[in-house]
Design an enzyme around this catalytic site. Structure first.
Site, PDB file in Angstrom:
ATOM      1  N   ASP A  71       0.882  -1.166   0.000  1.00 33.84           N
ATOM      2  CA  ASP A  71       0.000   0.000   0.000  1.00 33.84           C
ATOM      3  C   ASP A  71       0.920   1.216   0.000  1.00 33.84           C
ATOM      4  O   ASP A  71       1.671   1.432   0.958  1.00 33.84           O
ATOM      5  CB  ASP A  71      -0.869  -0.047   1.264  1.00 33.84           C
ATOM      6  CG  ASP A  71      -1.768   1.181   1.405  1.00 33.84           C
ATOM      7  OD1 ASP A  71      -1.460   2.231   0.800  1.00 33.84           O
ATOM      8  OD2 ASP A  71      -2.774   1.100   2.136  1.00 33.84           O
ATOM      9  N   VAL A  72       0.892   2.000  -1.081  1.00 34.39           N
ATOM     10  CA  VAL A  72       1.882   3.079  -1.217  1.00 34.39           C
ATOM     11  C   VAL A  72       1.714   4.184  -0.182  1.00 34.39           C
ATOM     12  O   VAL A  72       2.601   5.020  -0.019  1.00 34.39           O
ATOM     13  CB  VAL A  72       1.862   3.710  -2.638  1.00 34.39           C
ATOM     14  CG1 VAL A  72       2.275   2.692  -3.689  1.00 34.39           C
ATOM     15  CG2 VAL A  72       0.516   4.351  -2.954  1.00 34.39           C
ATOM     16  N   ASN A  98       2.235   5.834 -10.147  1.00 36.29           N
ATOM     17  CA  ASN A  98       0.948   5.795 -10.849  1.00 36.29           C
ATOM     18  C   ASN A  98      -0.252   5.528  -9.947  1.00 36.29           C
ATOM     19  O   ASN A  98      -1.374   5.939 -10.271  1.00 36.29           O
ATOM     20  CB  ASN A  98       1.032   4.720 -11.944  1.00 36.29           C
ATOM     21  CG  ASN A  98      -0.314   4.361 -12.511  1.00 36.29           C
ATOM     22  OD1 ASN A  98      -0.856   5.080 -13.345  1.00 36.29           O
ATOM     23  ND2 ASN A  98      -0.906   3.250 -12.038  1.00 36.29           N
ATOM     24  N   TYR A 171      -9.598  14.674  -4.762  1.00 36.03           N
ATOM     25  CA  TYR A 171      -8.804  14.199  -5.902  1.00 36.03           C
ATOM     26  C   TYR A 171      -8.085  15.366  -6.585  1.00 36.03           C
ATOM     27  O   TYR A 171      -6.876  15.305  -6.854  1.00 36.03           O
ATOM     28  CB  TYR A 171      -9.737  13.490  -6.890  1.00 36.03           C
ATOM     29  CG  TYR A 171      -9.045  12.877  -8.095  1.00 36.03           C
ATOM     30  CD1 TYR A 171      -8.491  11.601  -8.025  1.00 36.03           C
ATOM     31  CD2 TYR A 171      -8.971  13.567  -9.300  1.00 36.03           C
ATOM     32  CE1 TYR A 171      -7.876  11.023  -9.132  1.00 36.03           C
ATOM     33  CE2 TYR A 171      -8.351  13.001 -10.413  1.00 36.03           C
ATOM     34  CZ  TYR A 171      -7.814  11.727 -10.321  1.00 36.03           C
ATOM     35  OH  TYR A 171      -7.189  11.168 -11.420  1.00 36.03           O
ATOM     36  N   LYS A 175      -3.984  16.079  -6.950  1.00 35.46           N
ATOM     37  CA  LYS A 175      -3.267  16.243  -8.230  1.00 35.46           C
ATOM     38  C   LYS A 175      -2.608  17.621  -8.295  1.00 35.46           C
ATOM     39  O   LYS A 175      -1.514  17.767  -8.838  1.00 35.46           O
ATOM     40  CB  LYS A 175      -4.221  16.014  -9.401  1.00 35.46           C
ATOM     41  CG  LYS A 175      -4.804  14.590  -9.455  1.00 35.46           C
ATOM     42  CD  LYS A 175      -3.731  13.513  -9.599  1.00 35.46           C
ATOM     43  CE  LYS A 175      -4.332  12.119  -9.750  1.00 35.46           C
ATOM     44  NZ  LYS A 175      -3.310  11.066  -9.900  1.00 35.46           N
TER      45      LYS A 175
END
Ligand code: NAD
Length: 273
Positions: A71-72, A98, A171, A175
């Site tokens: 899990d990053v 990614n 989100y 970003k």
């Protein structure tokens, strides 16, 4: 051009890690990097069977790959993943950051849990993986037979690093954060010959946005936002990632490439506004 590379295999001998490599864009990137000659670690969070399918496809095409679960957003898991990769492949030359997810909500209803999860995976996950990669790139330095750079980091951003997105505040903020994280890393790490760039995809046909394209009505609405007139496919992004990872882009760092069929060109103004 360095000695191991060829036009067909610009990444020959290099070792790549693709986070969230078991589906969608990440799976296409993993396959394309392998086809370009890299050995690829396909990171996955839970779907071991899907990671296995990507590995099998790479092996069937004559490439080398292995799957590593992490899990990053978890520092210990990211560090364990890098230890496994460095033990098995010796080092890392390319990181494709990614992994990402959406937990959408109308802003007044967005929970702190949904806010945190998206920031943790999409932004903190990129920080944790990039930091481990940078440490190894700096330790090892340039290996001129492999690449002119000591390492390359490709951050998967989105057109929503620029376009505000109602119902997706977490989100879009993640970003937007990637944009500045990427540029700051590029500025700070260039002295070590580490290149850091982003890809900002527009609408790409993957599981993350299925509801936006899986009925004719939804696809028609989506196409009204895309001047080029088609929804993107994962290979559109994968080829960009290969180029950013290769010496063909050696003088590029700190850039965001918008691969979006023109979505960021203010399509509402196509008829003069
Ligand atoms: P996807 O859902 O197919 O892939 C996302 C991947 O991230 C999955 O493999 C998932 O398992 C993995 N993941 C999620 N949480 C994780 C975690 N904690 N640790 C490790 N892996 C985790 O969707 P996709 O479209 O292929 O998305 C890939 C990236 O592209 C994301 O960063 C996404 O934001 C970005 N993107 C996608 C689009 C699009 O239109 N599809 C547009 C712009 C940006």
């Amino acid at each position: 051009m360095s000695t191991m590379q060829s036009p067909a295999h610009p990444l020959a001998g290099q070792r790549a890690l693709v986070t969230g490599g078991s589906s969608g864009i990440g799976a296409a990137v993993a396959r394309a990097l392998a086809a370009a000659g890299a050995k690829v670690v396909v990171n996955y969070a839970a779907a071991e069977d899907k990671a296995r399918q990507v590995i099998d496809a790479i092996h069937a095409a004559g490439g080398e790959a292995m799957a590593v679960r992490a899990d990053v957003s978890q520092e210990d898991q990211v560090q364990a993943m890098f230890s496994t990769m460095l033990e098995d492949y010796g080092s890392i030359d390319i990181l494709v950051n990614n992994a990402g997810l959406q937990h959408d909500a109308h802003f007044p209803d967005m929970t702190l849990k949904d806010w945190r999860r998206v920031l943790d995976v999409n932004l903190t996950g990129q920080f944790l993986c990039a930091r481990e990669a940078a440490r190894e790139f700096i330790r090892r330095g340039v290996v001129s037979e492999l690449s002119r750079a000591a390492g390359k980091i490709v951050c998967m951003s989105s057109v929503h690093e620029r376009i505000p997105w109602a119902g997706h505040a977490n989100y879009a903020a993640s970003k937007g954060g990637i944009s500045m994280l990427m540029k700051t890393m590029a500025q700070e790490l260039a002295q070590y010959r580490i290149r850091v760039n982003s890809i900002a995809p527009g609408a790409i046909r993957t599981p993350i946005n299925r509801s936006a394209w899986d009925t004719p009505e939804a696809e028609a609405t989506l196409l009204s936002l895309i001047p080029y007139g088609r929804v993107g496919d994962p290979p559109d992004i994968a080829q960009t990632a290969v180029w950013l990872a290769s010496d063909a882009s050696d003088y590029m760092t700190g850039a965001t490439l918008y691969v979006d069929g023109g979505m960021t060109l203010y399509p509402g103004f196509r008829t003069g506004g």
